[in-house]
Design an enzyme around this catalytic site. Structure first.
Site, short mmCIF file in Angstrom:
data_model
loop_
_atom_site.label_atom_id
_atom_site.label_comp_id
_atom_site.label_asym_id
_atom_site.label_seq_id
_atom_site.Cartn_x
_atom_site.Cartn_y
_atom_site.Cartn_z
N HIS A 148 2.28 -5.71 1.50
CA HIS A 148 1.58 -6.76 0.76
C HIS A 148 0.10 -6.45 0.59
O HIS A 148 -0.72 -6.79 1.46
CB HIS A 148 1.76 -8.10 1.46
N GLU A 193 -1.94 -7.93 -1.27
CA GLU A 193 -2.70 -9.18 -1.35
C GLU A 193 -2.96 -9.78 0.02
O GLU A 193 -3.76 -10.71 0.17
CB GLU A 193 -1.96 -10.20 -2.22
N CYS A 224 7.17 -5.60 -2.48
CA CYS A 224 8.17 -6.04 -1.52
C CYS A 224 9.57 -6.12 -2.14
O CYS A 224 10.18 -5.10 -2.42
CB CYS A 224 7.73 -7.36 -0.88
#
Length: 366
Positions: free
Chosen positions: A343, A345, A257
């Site tokens: 993202h 995760e 990001c």
């Protein structure tokens, strides 16, 4: 209970547009850039994501608060959004393992929220007119006074916010006996990123956003990580300089990001503020290297200049957003360096892209 009588509240946009609703019972006024998230679940993770610092969140899911809150589902130490706009705020919750209701959670952190808003109309308006500053007021402040105050709120473009959410001093995450050591620069790091690295046998030392390369290097890491975070990446010139030093060290570097944008800027590629960012957990991305699509979790209002990236001799696009062809991932040809705009995760979101952490581990093994 406090929600039996609920005063009128307003959302005022910078262009003068007003949306009406009701206060959930927490009196106050709050400012930020208004944006919307299309995720149907994961509101607690969203509210505590440091990347949302300085933003008023509009929830497109009509029901917020219906499953309460749980301390295991936070991405930082506190709520990071400036305020919340929603359709139906649930004061009661029904999930068995909830620890409390969302109202009490908001009240403890004094988060101002406006509900009973026509969020479909609001989101359509933002999509047509672009992201802009706004104010939520639940305390009866006059429209004229709110307009004066709102005019003094700085635009997100050019705004450095990483320093407001970064750790003030280094700390560790994971097992000290782990195989790999990672030096992570905290620009607003999410806890699930640390969990994913620790799960893959990594011991991470997390440094403040303004740490020098020498401080990171002293940890003698196997690789480096640049985290997600809020605000415009361009003012972070010190972080860009550290990224260049990391690249010169020839050790693996992974960015997510804001970290992805920093790596681009460190290589002379510009970034720009998007008309509307990508925020949700159903964004389609194409993996150029495999030819496979991925459904991803995204949260960003800035992006990397695709034309400049395509013309760069040492960088190549690895992923792009299928909806608008914006850059979603890149890698360097001469270095063990790669990054993604989204993202992997998740938290909340799908796990299609969690393999990227494995890719990073493979680079560390080398």
């Amino acid at each position: 209970m406090k929600y039996t009588t609920r005063p009128q509240a307003i959302l005022l946009l910078a262009d003068g547009t007003i949306f009406h609703g009701k206060s959930i019972g927490i009196s106050g006024t709050t400012f930020g850039e208004v944006c919307f998230n299309t995720g149907m679940t994961g509101y607690q993770e969203i509210f505590t994501d440091p990347s949302y610092f300085g933003q008023i969140m509009v929830a497109t899911n009509p029901h917020i608060g219906n499953y309460g809150v749980n301390t295991n589902e936070v991405e930082s130490d506190a709520i990071k959004i400036s305020g919340l706009v929603c359709k139906n705020f649930s004061f009661n919750h029904s999930r068995p393992d909830s620890e409390s209701n969302l109202y009490d959670y908001f009240e403890k952190q004094n988060l101002v929220c406006i509900s009973d808003v026509d969020t479909r109309a609001l989101v359509s308006y933002i999509r047509d007119n672009g992201a802009q500053n706004a104010v939520i007021s639940t305390d009866g402040t006059s429209i004229e006074e709110l307009k004066k105050q709102l005019a003094n709120v700085p635009d997100m473009k050019g705004l450095e916010l990483a320093s407001t959410v970064s750790t003030k001093k280094p700390y560790y995450f994971g097992e000290e006996t782990a195989t790999y050591k990672i030096a992570a620069l905290d620009l607003g790091i999410k806890r699930n990123i640390l969990r994913n690295l620790a799960h893959r046998d990594c011991y991470i030392k997390i440094f403040p956003y303004n740490a020098s390369f020498q401080e990171l290097q002293a940890f003698n890491p196997n690789g480096y990580f640049l985290s997600n975070g809020p605000g415009d990446p361009e003012p972070l010139t010190g972080v860009q300089a550290v990224a260049r030093e990391i690249l010169n060290s020839n050790k693996p570097l992974f960015g997510i990001c804001l970290g992805h944008q920093i790596i681009a800027l460190a290589n002379g590629i510009s970034t720009y503020k998007m008309f509307n960012g990508h925020r949700g957990i159903n964004h389609p991305v194409m993996n150029v290297l495999t030819g496979k699509g991925e459904i991803t979790s995204q949260n960003h209002g800035f992006a990397v200049n695709r034309e400049e990236l395509e013309n760069h001799p040492d960088l190549e696009i690895t992923h792009y957003h299928i909806n608008d062809n914006t850059v979603a991932g890149m890698q360097m040809k001469s270095k063990d360096c790669f990054s993604v705009q989204y993202h992997p995760e998740a938290s909340p979101g799908p796990h299609d892209s969690s393999y990227l952490f494995d890719t990073f581990i493979e680079l560390l093994k080398k």
